[in-house]
Scaffold this active site. Sequence first.
Site, PDB file in Angstrom:
ATOM      1  CB  SER A 130     -16.367  55.720 -21.741  1.00 31.37           C
ATOM      2  OG  SER A 130     -16.328  54.756 -22.781  1.00 31.37           O
TER       3      SER A 130
ATOM      4  CB  SER B 129     -13.463  53.907 -23.842  1.00 32.51           C
ATOM      5  OG  SER B 129     -13.594  55.301 -23.932  1.00 32.51           O
TER       6      SER B 129
ATOM      7  CE  LYS C 278     -18.406  51.937 -22.117  1.00 33.39           C
ATOM      8  NZ  LYS C 278     -17.186  52.218 -22.907  1.00 33.39           N
TER       9      LYS C 278
END
Length: 476
Positions: free
Chosen positions: A151, A175, A75
């Site tokens: 996210s 997230s 990520k």
Amino acid sequence: MAAIDYAKHDGLGLAKLVHHKEVKPIELVDAAIERIERHNPALNAIVWTMFERAREMAKKKLPDGPFKGVPFLLKDIMGHMEGVPNREGTRLTPNMPSPVTAELVHRYLAAGLIPLGKTNVPEFGLVPTTESKLYGPARNPWNVAHSTGGSSGGSGAAVASGMVPMAHANDGGGSIRIPASACGLVGLKPTRARNPMGPLVGDIMSGLGIDHIVCRSVRDSAAMLDVTAGPGLGDPYCAPAGPKSWLAEMRKAPGKLRIAVAMTRFDGSAFHPEVTAATKAAAKLCKDLGHRVEEASPPVQQEPMIGAFMALWTSGLAMQIDMIAAMTGTKPGPKNLEGLTIGLYEAGLKVTAAQYLGAVLHLQALARQVAAWHERYDVWLTPTLATPPIPIGTIDFDERDPMKGFGPIIDYVPFTALQNATGQPAINLPLHMTADGLPVGVQFVGHIGAEALLLQLARTIEKAEPWKHRRPSIWD
């Protein structure tokens, strides 16, 4: 190796093929790259690639870990790997290679994983959708007009479309679980401090944030904890001790559990009808599996909790922005930050040290109240999101008033931030599909240190109501 065969397997399944010499790591990497090049133009899940570096890794001797040769994605938040940019989804951060590799990434590499790139995120991971001005929106493989969640939305889209079997994710307010719900995946948020965050930070916002993965099978989530769990050098605190092997513990029966189910938000308002249907079906399934199920929720006053959470959240954002500005000599403003981010940054600058510590104290007291409630219930079952995945463009990122900007977000995400505030583990399972083909997840929350129990329950649910046969429109 045919791409369709590659995508049928979870991470452990691919590693087994490598172990038995049925396939070479380079073949897996090439299969993953083929799927990324085919699907990413439509999904915008991956924002930076390192294909040649991955191919070189695959051709060399890899660590003999449980995920040897398995393609993976990092990520763009906290996924630091030396030589690879990490921009947090913001134009404020320059496109420069990271000078360090995070301890968590070292553990991924030691397990034999091969990173192929970085996944799309919202700016600083602030919102439950992935639509930054830097990268553009990530799109849901089930319906590209809808959000992937956030996210970890890029990771969610990449795994759901079969680019990789699992991907790095992190969770400061939901997230991991939110994109898992929106994309039809398994998403475990571990107990606070279960996985290391060093060497750049000790914790995030007094422990709100934690890293793990999104994936397609419960066993991959358990096996990854075997790889990553445990404190790093100099960590400020650590989670309660876990089992010798999370994967082995997962295979045990959970016993008869006391499960509470939330059928409304804390204020008594209803969920979207599809979400209510998903929650009722999950509760019935648990009852059919022999568990005691009743409607109940912990005694949480939502407004004070949100106020304390936002004090930590906004001041943590202000700290990050000021540090980046100091290191780069760049002034934060409309040219390099989104409007909503500016509003939250300005709110964070107004939080005093006394207010910050008061917020920490409030959330610690709340954690004790919820822990006492869990003396009665082993698991709390809730929707992960209050509606199916929202359309892209729902949130106005030019709105600088945080109260206006975050209004729809609070309604959309009624429960997930609570577990970040209290430090509890929680897992999203992809148990429902709407009439028009969008995933709806349900969340199972345990007491501090109860990942093994959640994984055991999740495994029995996965066996009873499997989801591996479901495929989004963007798959083959």
